[in-house]
Design an enzyme around this catalytic site. Structure first.
Site, PDB file in Angstrom:
ATOM      1  N   ASP A   1       0.794  -1.232   0.000  1.00  0.00           N
ATOM      2  CA  ASP A   1       0.000   0.000   0.000  1.00  0.00           C
ATOM      3  C   ASP A   1       0.825   1.281   0.000  1.00  0.00           C
ATOM      4  OD1 ASP A   1      -2.467  -1.104  -0.171  1.00  0.00           O
ATOM      5  OD2 ASP A   1      -3.084  -0.718   1.883  1.00  0.00           O
TER       6      ASP A   1
ATOM      7  N   GLY B   1      -2.154  -0.858  -9.053  1.00  0.00           N
ATOM      8  CA  GLY B   1      -1.033   0.063  -9.216  1.00  0.00           C
ATOM      9  C   GLY B   1       0.032  -0.093  -8.160  1.00  0.00           C
ATOM     10  N   LYS B   2       0.134  -1.275  -7.568  1.00  0.00           N
ATOM     11  CA  LYS B   2       1.061  -1.433  -6.454  1.00  0.00           C
ATOM     12  C   LYS B   2       2.326  -2.195  -6.847  1.00  0.00           C
ATOM     13  CE  LYS B   2      -2.795  -1.410  -3.196  1.00  0.00           C
ATOM     14  NZ  LYS B   2      -3.662  -2.230  -2.332  1.00  0.00           N
ATOM     15  N   VAL B   3       2.194  -3.144  -7.769  1.00  0.00           N
ATOM     16  CA  VAL B   3       3.323  -3.997  -8.113  1.00  0.00           C
ATOM     17  C   VAL B   3       3.464  -4.039  -9.631  1.00  0.00           C
ATOM     18  CG1 VAL B   3       4.174  -6.389  -8.087  1.00  0.00           C
ATOM     19  CG2 VAL B   3       3.071  -5.428  -6.059  1.00  0.00           C
TER      20      VAL B   3
END
Lengths: 353, 353, 353, 353
Positions: free
Chosen positions: A262, A305-307
């Site tokens: 996050d 959109g985190k990894v």
């Protein structure tokens, strides 16, 4: 010998990755199928993370890993500049690692205890069980009480879990619970010495919680220490902002996985255009099909959109089998040779919230 | 219609247990084998918990349950005095339940998205994916921002997550996000109205975390709100002390399971001889063999003195299948007929730490 | 290069246990927890089986193991007198091992194919997929046809699968598909040469099934070959009678596991007081909770009088990770040093049913 | 009462889908997520299969399903023209269904037996255990012996398992083991009466195997019955040729799944252009990640040209939970109203191989 002593007689021994050059084995796995090929690719991505000296490596820990013999793997990663920050469940850090740092051990349980046949008797003997492993509950109470002492000695205000765990490291040094004094090494100590910050986002959910509850109970109506989980999140996000290239090395899922993923979004909330985690590996036995975070794929995290999708690998295997192979691979390939510790804990000392 | 609108066109609809009398079906399962028999026994234990009017029922939630269509099951349990306290991951309460309370929805994703084939495109469209379900990321940002507003309006001091979530309930009432005003019902609202406390022991690990980080960032150097996870633990322990007979109804494992189990020990730390949880049920797909807490058996918890062995049942099944059957069974057997709400939230208002 | 050639360009390579001395690693695992400790105990039991020179070792194979890179492990066990009989699914022996013996290969598939995103295109290209591995369907058809030729050359009467597979071994020798002639080694060949009988109790359920169907279709109304699965069972039972001490080394569950376990009871049916299997190991990812045989514990088998409780171990791990470690451990400990091959295939030549 | 009688006192009772109208429940599930949505889609596909009156429905059975209380579901499907052919493990058909048809029962085991704590005692008492269910081994021996009698009465030549199982049906009629005579209904009987062929491709791998071994042992050197598994495959392929549109309803994986999928290719081998299975559903708890057939997706089967991609659905759930809902849905929607039984067994009588 009493029954309790008999049951607590064979200690868990932590595997030493420096003694096992697994590079040829893992390379052979890369040409096979299923979990072995996935594992080899994950080992390769961890190697890439470390060779990319810009990259800050965040290690996430969930599940009872330290009690299972994985403590030394993690200590070695810290002392060899192979990890820059840790996000963990409280149990791994306090009940298990700090517990062993205080001089206590975990014990091998007989196969016949695994499925609960002896639990009523264990209750009588004050032996706690984690699947196939025993813990002396009386020793665990000493661990609880030690966290209360540490709480009592800190300024009575909100702290991040990182600040508290740093105080636990100071405690170990002060009490001589160090290899230099003939005692065991530990994650809390190594991280303290190497300025690797450790976060436990659900910090009361462990042995420290008992100490904190006792502390707050004793201080009713007076100034008291509190554990600010928002500050944890703020601090970890600062690391992403200070060091934009990041990689995740995750054992298990749960809160540590979610929390570390996050920070990309949190940086964005603070107005900083942050890149996704560039590298990500997860070792887990959790399943994708119940929609829970622990088993959710890293591809799914990319929709958030985190990894980043390029270098990610799930390894569906139990950690005691897979983690020594992955960590040992990067260790014996000397992937961190050109790497210095990032000492993020130092930078965080100047963060004010 | 744009691609995004097309993808977000079939809403998840929450199952309504009042419409399905599953009692004969579950009774038939009690004479079969494997998961069906386990499920029937769990339903029977939940019925016993409710008929034992002394018992305080603690519902634990982990995994993405609300997005999966289980919101109304939980709302109905609250409004029918079938649950007295809730311990949850933040995502269920904030990102999913409060999010829907704000007027947003979750969306059915096509089968072809389940394994990540479309995640790059979803990223472009700002659609977040949970396995087979979609969320509009722009709407989720509004949820984040709403939690920041709520943080800004609260006194700048340590709060338990329970206090914060109660303020979220007040916000819904104030903004007219209630069935009375033609809007959807929600767990946060129902719990607020029925004085059922909700705890999220890792509260920054969700949409609220983003709001809190923004709040703390804006208040640097000034008085600010913090989230005291130790206070959470202290408060939940007070419930065990106030109401010694307790039962656990757990969906998934993780922090909520551990946290709720631990209050037996925490009461003991505070000098109160507490009985183990008298009843315990867990629905999970997690496996016992990696030693992680999520899949650990309730028998194992009894070795820790947390759960009594007499009335415990693991149900190894996915929650969308098992939970409506278990909850619906107790509902249609009118197990809570003689039961009043325990309104624990009121009692906690007077707890001072 | 065509698309098909591109997709079929990286061959699966079989791991060579002789190159990896895993003894120190597995010994370290014996002091840890969970799957690593179970694996170490299983390796230890396999070592015991081999040191007990009275013991006949029956290897059971289910799941796609040869396509996954485990062919050479099994060839090495056969050639080093570490296995005395094999019970397998047909796919491992015919579609995969015999297929490779004919000069064909299995191919590494890209991660993006694992979950079915490209299956429609693979269909067009006549590429068959096993999770993360590709097979050229046109080559597989050649394998089918070869089994038909072998069927046509055998006397038109009932055969055990063992007899048929022995004829496949003869075929390989006759055609020069041997290492001596510069070709790859194979399980079918090694077993033929070492007189290790191979049984496939559901023999039509594989590539050979297509050859047999073609054979029977062409011979309608004439004398034809048939595959007598009762004879398989009779023959395997004779091994138990000839060599009372037995151990099971099982990869996966299914028919091979059940079949091999059952010979204890079958010997009893034939009036021979047979001892239970003295040693038993199973590597599996199957779960106990659906009651299926594949995941059923070896303890459960003991209630049926099939497996002794003293030396049994389930290893819940994927075979590409676990099997090389267990087999390699026994290999590098030279557990079979005092052991001769039992050449059961020779003894079976004289069995008349 | 002796200990054995005490342990064998609570019989498994078979669920009766006609008593539970699950249509509204399953329809509600179709708007949820995870396994419930998958299950609802599978129920819908089964409904489509039945409404498509051209379609021949092949039911595949693996795992211990009859002992678990699912016998009557299958009997009802047969008697209501909802299944046209069955491919099964031998245990379901012989050890469990035929066993109950002979007047024996399966028994509920206490939770404390599930993990093997009492297996040594069960051995003494001649009680066999399947996870949480008990069987009287002495009764099972009677079942074995009955199959020997049936073998002795058949002409001494190769038979398909279908022919043998048909003889078992005749036996039940002859002996009055029918509802008309006050006895229990059974799958073997219902299939016999409705001309639904049953195939067990690994037929010696069950109670019948013991009978067959005894038969062949007694007939050494004389004409004897054999079980031709190639004939099984040939016959099942004839069904595909006679009735080109087919659908698969699969419980568990293993040999039955593979065998039924393969007939598309087998028809092709016989020179008949066969279409892929048009519909396919599988209920399983097996995992895709070890590459084994049982957990392999139906998408993967489409790369082999066996299953069409349009109407296929995996349901990852335990069968006692999922199968009554799927079967009950189609039953209560009267999906088979316009359908007649296909009586494939009659057509097969004229097949000569």
């Amino acid at each position: 010998m009493t029954k309790k002593n008999e049951l607590l007689s064979q200690p868990i021994q932590h595997i030493d990755i420096s003694q096992h050059n697994v590079v040829p084995l893992v390379d052979a796995m890369s040409k096979m199928a299923y979990s072995s090929r996935d594992l080899a690719r994950a080992a390769n991505i961890y190697e890439m993370m470390l060779r990319d000296t810009e990259c800050g490596v965040i290690l996430c820990l969930a599940g009872s890993l330290i009690s299972a013999g994985l403590q030394k793997v993690i200590v070695d990663l810290i002392r060899n500049n192979m990890v820059d920050a840790i996000v963990s469940t409280g149990a791994n850090i306090v009940d298990q690692d700090f517990f062993e740092a205080l001089g206590f051990r975990h014990w091998i349980a007989g196969d016949e205890y695994k499925y609960g046949a002896g639990d009523a008797e264990l209750r009588e003997l004050m032996i706690d069980r984690i699947y196939d492993t025993f813990i002396d509950e009386e020793e665990l109470r000493i661990c609880d009480e030690t966290t209360e002492k540490i709480a009592n000695a800190l300024p009575p205000k909100p702290h991040s879990s990182r600040e508290f765990i740093r105080a636990m490291g100071e405690y170990l040094v002060r009490e001589g619970r160090t290899p230099a004094k003939g005692n065991a090494d530990s994650i809390v100590l190594a991280a303290y010495e190497k300025n690797v910050p450790i976060f436990c986002p659900a910090f009361s959910d462990c042995s420290a919680g008992f100490g904190l509850v006792a502390h707050q109970h004793a201080r009713q109506g007076k100034a008291m220490l509190s554990i600010d989980s928002a500050k944890d999140f703020y601090e970890l996000t600062q690391i992403k902002i200070l060091n934009p290239t990041t990689g995740l090395l995750m054992i298990g899922g749960g809160v540590p996985k979610n929390f570390a993923q996050d920070i990309v979004v949190a940086a964005d909330v603070l107005g900083v255009e942050a890149s996704m985690h560039k590298y990500a590996i997860q070792i887990t036995v959790a399943d994708v099909r119940d929609g829970a975070l622990s088993g959710s794929t890293l591809k799914e995290a990319s929709s958030w959109g985190k990894v980043d999708l390029t270098y990610e690998q799930m390894v569906y295997a139990e950690a005691t089998l897979a983690f020594p192979l992955i960590a040992g691979y990067a260790y014996h390939k000397k992937a961190a040779a050109a790497r210095k510790g990032k000492a993020f804990a130092q930078a965080l000392e100047t963060v004010n919230v």
